[in-house]
Design an enzyme around this catalytic site. Structure first.
Site, mmCIF file in Angstrom:
data_model
loop_
_atom_site.group_PDB
_atom_site.id
_atom_site.type_symbol
_atom_site.label_atom_id
_atom_site.label_comp_id
_atom_site.label_asym_id
_atom_site.label_seq_id
_atom_site.Cartn_x
_atom_site.Cartn_y
_atom_site.Cartn_z
ATOM 1 N N LYS A 1 8.093 3.319 -20.418
ATOM 2 C CA LYS A 1 8.239 2.440 -21.572
ATOM 3 C C LYS A 1 9.270 2.994 -22.544
ATOM 4 C CE LYS A 1 4.281 0.548 -22.625
ATOM 5 N NZ LYS A 1 2.885 0.734 -23.058
ATOM 6 N N ARG B 1 1.769 3.479 -28.730
ATOM 7 C CA ARG B 1 1.704 2.986 -27.345
ATOM 8 C C ARG B 1 1.841 4.143 -26.374
ATOM 9 N NH1 ARG B 1 6.496 -1.307 -26.998
ATOM 10 N NH2 ARG B 1 5.131 -2.216 -25.421
ATOM 11 N N GLY C 1 -2.902 -1.220 -17.945
ATOM 12 C CA GLY C 1 -4.123 -1.184 -18.733
ATOM 13 C C GLY C 1 -4.820 0.155 -18.840
ATOM 14 N N MET D 1 -3.795 3.163 -20.072
ATOM 15 C CA MET D 1 -3.642 3.840 -21.346
ATOM 16 C C MET D 1 -3.652 2.750 -22.417
ATOM 17 S SD MET D 1 -3.256 6.650 -19.822
ATOM 18 C CE MET D 1 -2.795 7.745 -21.123
ATOM 19 N N ARG E 1 10.490 -3.558 -17.892
ATOM 20 C CA ARG E 1 10.261 -2.642 -16.779
ATOM 21 C C ARG E 1 10.453 -3.423 -15.491
ATOM 22 N NH1 ARG E 1 3.757 -2.232 -17.636
ATOM 23 N NH2 ARG E 1 3.378 -4.431 -17.409
ATOM 24 N N HIS F 1 -5.142 -8.789 -16.350
ATOM 25 C CA HIS F 1 -5.376 -7.524 -15.649
ATOM 26 C C HIS F 1 -5.661 -7.754 -14.170
ATOM 27 C CE1 HIS F 1 -7.967 -4.103 -14.340
ATOM 28 N NE2 HIS F 1 -6.991 -3.416 -14.921
ATOM 29 N N SER G 1 6.459 10.680 25.973
ATOM 30 C CA SER G 1 5.900 9.808 24.954
ATOM 31 C C SER G 1 4.733 10.566 24.345
ATOM 32 C CB SER G 1 5.430 8.503 25.587
ATOM 33 O OG SER G 1 4.797 7.727 24.599
ATOM 34 N N CYS H 1 3.508 6.948 21.100
ATOM 35 C CA CYS H 1 2.721 5.747 21.386
ATOM 36 C C CYS H 1 1.318 5.844 20.811
ATOM 37 C CB CYS H 1 2.666 5.485 22.880
ATOM 38 S SG CYS H 1 1.852 6.795 23.802
ATOM 39 N N TYR I 1 12.280 6.226 19.785
ATOM 40 C CA TYR I 1 11.541 5.023 19.429
ATOM 41 C C TYR I 1 10.132 5.373 18.956
ATOM 42 C CZ TYR I 1 8.959 5.429 23.831
ATOM 43 O OH TYR I 1 8.154 5.882 24.839
#
Ligand code: ADP
Ligand code: MG
Ligand code: MG
Length: 921
Positions: free
Chosen positions: A40, A113, A122, A124, A380, A498, A811, A878, A898
């Site tokens: 903030k 704040r 919510g 703080m 934000r 909220h 694998s 896998c 992969y």
């Protein structure tokens, strides 16, 4: 929280700046300083001070997160010099605003704040109107000529301050409904009733003045302390409360869920107040530069006339839409800001555009209009759900706002889940009438049994129940219950409440503001559309439309073509270089996985053909084979089984034409296939034409005390070469037939549970002999087949050089590899996993997210040694981990070609593999 001991940097810290000013077109800090100023504070500085922005932000200052950390290191003492720095910054604010804090003539009021690095919705608390005292209130009245406004601000201050500072931050726990805030709200409601009005805006100055007196008496009575009538005491009380709340129960619980370190601390922002509650020419609101619910590129927001701060999100009044794009069935009758205050709206629209361009991302804004003048209170990066995140990422690339790489980083792999979310079967939905309607705050559908409080949600979920949390509104105390629920339903609140915010963050199905729903918490009953629903009753929510249905409706997976998702995944594909395969055992699964973008099958488990639909006959033949007591009998049974295995493999190879398919030879211990019920056994005995006791004896001979480390995998092939022979013949004949039809197929024979290279040599001899025969039979010169192994035994990993000499691919079977590395039996781990997690001996379930430290080391060693012996060795994974984003990052770093995962996780793996490239750049 871990407390650091000893402070190496204390000396340097003393000289460090603790307080950063912003306002009047200047700022000490900037947007990049989130760690120090919190999200903030950094953005307030950026908006106020950046030469390209210069956005109207009320002046203020930020006390850094380092002060918070120091405060906890020093047993709640502030660093030296802080008071002086605050005093100085306050003076600057006074100069810019032309008012004075704690002044009876022309008082400055401020908000206190909190602001952590990462937004914690919510968690703080904020206190507004700090600095109002019996002295200064006279100044406010004189200055504004608006007594009603002054006392409205005062009653809000008393409410917030007593709640946040005097109760919560002081660690006072009150029973549900008995908190000071609720008690004061009761007084407010009583007043409204007494005056015969509905809204607090309808109370006049006298009412509010009277209320403030009652409030103060109540505070003294409930909390045993008087509400402070001293501006400075209020200010420091507020600052202290922000710091204290960082280590409050709710904040800690939220941090645990979100993995936010306790050491980060929070900053405190002290900012001069601007007032949206000065009358009909004032307003306050929340807006998003794009729609956070679906990603549409439309400015979107809600506001309230004559209101302050949290009113919009608190859901006590229905907020109005700021413009046409923000209209919904719920607020259509309310006046739009664009009509009501066109000038302020135009200005706001210009600012939102500027901000989005500046940050190159969707912004979530708070604004207040004081007597016609617009101020921005916060910006934000806005939270968004999965569908919106994907849409915005694709759109912003097309708009040239961000690069493809940035787009890939804009979507969390878990958010893709939401696009693949189950939805209510549309056919079923057509034939059911909804009980009621609310706002669609979180997409997808959900079914569950209703509970009315967070604790029950957690308890029920622990017992394996599907629950839906139903509340009038949610607050941070409900976070764990919300987490445990499939969905959330509230009676109050808007799209920015909220519940909506938290659900959106988690991608949960959520319906808010369902006004027709009435909850009786005491009786644990909800009534809606004339129907009473007791605790435990099943309901169904449609979070995309905001509908509530009685009972559990059938759900389906939303797998239908999604253009935006496909564009996004194509962007991912252009960045990743690791292939994504899937674990599929049937032609249908293979087809579905191909639609999701799978580039091959990484694990085809032959044994799956013995389960499920149409498996009776092959299963019977397999059992016959298993329970034969001579090679001859076994060979006869295998011969009968052969056509089933061949056609199964052929179907899958065909479905995956053009792509590789790894076919694993029979893996489980044979005993797993034997029937366990007496009647089934006797039936088997009959059809095998042997005595029951003979059969039972053979079955008991197959029993092992540690089957996972028993007679399974390659060991079956070593002891019963005819089993390998039959399977290999099926694979190769299927291949030969497809090759002859010009179908491109790439089977890869995978030998499981190998610990020694000699096991492979043994099996390769069988494979070679069968191959010879098949080539001859079909008149072919070669077959496109590879031979490889699963690395799932630590010894195989350590002797990978020798093993790689015999195999063309590895694998990693990380399920067994994890099991054998830890010595944890996957099937028995349930009894001690929880305490291991609670005691933090394990930080995660290693079967879900790869243990990179131990198991990962074995993988790295195996790859290094394997490629040392055979540079072109193909390597993949896998195990279950192949669909886990963190594990995928590890696989990429380890150099795998992969990863293979279940069909539904293929899109997630495509994204995670692209992010892995970017994380390591
Ligand atoms: P949160 O992080 O919970 O949103 P905020 O600090 O942003 O808490 O504040 C809560 C509400 O109070 C927001 O609506 C915000 O816009 C408003 N607010 C905060 N400071 C001021 C101020 N100085 N003037 C007017 N409104 C404010
Ligand atoms: Mg808040
Ligand atoms: Mg805010």
């Amino acid at each position: 929280m871990t407390k650091k001991t000893g402070c190496k940097k204390c000396d340097t810290k003393k000289t460090k700046k603790n307080v950063y000013f912003f306002g009047g077109g200047k700022a000490d800090g900037e947007g990049s300083m989130k760690n120090l100023l919190g999200g903030k504070g950094a953005n307030l500085a950026e908006m106020a001070g950046h030469p390209k922005l210069k956005i109207p932000v009320p002046a203020g200052f930020t006390i850094t997160t380092q002060v918070c950390t120091a405060y906890y290191e020093n047993a709640g003492k502030y660093p030296k010099g802080l008071k002086e720095e605050v005093q100085e910054a306050l003076k600057k604010v006074e100069q810019v605003m032309g008012k004075k804090f704690d002044d009876a003539e022309n008082p400055l009021l401020v908000s206190v704040r909190s602001g952590a690095r990462q937004s914690m919705p919510g968690m703080m608390e904020t206190v507004l109107n700090v600095g109002l005292t019996t002295d200064t209130i006279k100044g406010v009245v004189k200055k504004t000529g608006n007594e009603r406004f002054a006392y409205d601000a005062y009653r809000r201050l008393i409410t917030m301050y007593s709640d946040v500072v005097m109760e919560k931050a002081a660690g006072i726990e009150s029973k549900e409904g008995k908190g000071i805030r609720q008690q004061l709200e009761k007084l407010l409601n009583a007043k409204k009733e007494e005056k015969g009005v509905k809204l607090d805006t309808e109370l006049d100055a006298g009412d509010l003045k009277d209320l403030c007196e009652k409030y103060k008496t109540k505070v003294k009575q409930v909390l045993g302390k008087a509400f402070p009538d001293d501006a400075h005491e209020q200010l420091w009380g507020g600052i202290g409360a922000v710091f204290a709340s960082w280590n409050g129960k709710r904040a800690i619980s939220y941090r645990r869920i979100e993995n936010i370190p306790g050491e980060w601390g929070t900053a405190v922002n002290v900012q001069s107040m601007v007032f949206g509650n000065m009358g009909e020419s004032s307003a306050t609101g929340v807006a998003f530069t794009r729609n956070p619910g679906n990603g549409d590129n439309n400015f979107y927001g809600e506001y309230l006339i004559n209101a302050q701060g949290e009113d919009v999100v608190a859901g006590t009044r229905t907020p109005a839409p700021i413009n046409k794009n923000s209209q919904s069935e719920h607020n259509r009758h309310e006046i739009m800001l664009s009509d009501f205050m066109p000038d302020a709206y135009k200005q706001l629209d210009a600012i939102q555009e500027k901000l989005e361009k500046h940050y190159s991302d969707m912004q979530d804004l708070e604004f207040t209009i004081e007597d016609g003048t617009l101020y921005l209170l916060q910006t934000r990066v806005g939270k968004r759900n999965g569908p919106a995140a994907v849409k915005m990422a694709v759109d912003m690339v097309n708009e040239k706002m961000i690069t493809k790489k940035e787009a890939v980083m804009r979507v969390k792999p878990s958010q893709l889940d939401e696009l693949l979310h189950p939805i209510i079967d549309p056919d079923a939905e057509k034939t059911h009438k909804p009980l009621g309607k609310g706002l669609p705050a979180g997409p997808g559908g959900a079914i569950g049994r209703i509970v009315f409080d967070s604790d029950s949600a957690v308890e029920w979920a622990k017992k394996g129940e599907d629950v839906i949390l139903v509340r009038e509104e949610t607050n941070p105390e409900d976070v764990e219950g919300m987490r445990a629920s499939h969905a959330i339903l509230t009676t109050r609140g808007g799209m920015t409440s909220h519940a909506a915010l938290v659900a959106r963050g988690w991608g949960k199905c959520c319906v808010v503001g369902c006004g027709g729903l009435d909850i009786d918490y005491n009786k644990k009953v909800a009534t809606i559309g004339g129907v009473s629903l007791k605790e435990g009753a099943w309901i169904t929510l449609n979070g995309t439309k905001g509908l509530i249905y009685k009972d559990a409706l059938p759900m389906i997976d939303a797998t239908k073509e999604n253009k935006t998702l496909n564009s996004f995944l194509k962007i991912c594909d252009s960045i990743r270089n690791m292939k994504i395969r899937t674990n599929a055992d049937t032609p249908e699964d293979a087809k579905r996985a191909r639609e999701f973008g799978a580039e091959g099958i990484g694990l085809f488990r032959t044994e799956h053909m013995f389960y499920g639909e149409g498996a009776e006959k092959p299963l019977f033949l397999l059992r016959k084979m298993i329970l034969s007591d001579s090679v001859l009998d076994r060979k006869v049974a295998l011969k009968e089984l052969f056509p089933y295995v061949k056609s199964d493999i052929k179907g899958t190879l065909k479905a995956m034409a053009g792509l590789p398919v790894t076919i694993r030879l029979l893996d489980p211990p044979l005993h797993e296939f034997v029937p366990h019920q007496k009647d089934q056994l006797s039936e088997l005995a009959k059809s095998l034409d042997i005595q029951m006791d003979v059969l039972e004896k053979r079955v008991s001979l197959l029993k092992e005390s540690n089957p996972m480390m028993g007679h399974r995998g390659v060991r079956l092939g070593v002891t019963y070469p005819e089993i390998t022979e039959m399977q290999v013949r099926a694979i190769l004949e299927a291949t030969a037939e497809l090759v002859k039809k010009n179908t491109k197929v790439f089977p890869e024979i995978m030998i499981p549970v190998v610990g020694m290279d000699k096991e492979i040599k043994d099996q390769k001899a069988i494979i070679a002999a069968v191959k010879e025969e098949v080539l001859k039979k079909y008149g072919l010169k070669k077959l496109p087949v590879m031979i490889g192994t699963m690395i799932e035994i630590p010894r195989a990993a350590l002797t990978a050089d020798k093993i790689a000499k015999e195999t063309e691919f590895f694998s990693f079977g990380t399920n067994d590899l994890t099991q054998m590395s830890y010595g944890f039996s996957r099937d028995d781990m349930g009894s001690f996993l929880s305490p291991y997690l609670d005691k933090d001996i394990l930080s995660r379930d290693p079967f879900q997210s790869l243990d990179t430290e131990g198991v990962g080391q074995l993988i790295s060693i195996a790859i290094e040694r394997g490629r040392g012996a055979r540079p072109k060795l193909k390597v993949g994974i896998c195990g279950e981990h192949g669909g886990d984003p963190d594990s995928i990052l590890f696989c990429y770093k380890a150099g795998m070609d992969y990863v293979s995962c279940s069909p539904f996780r293929v899109p997630i793996a495509r994204l995670a593999a692209a992010q892995a490239v970017l994380f390591t750049q």
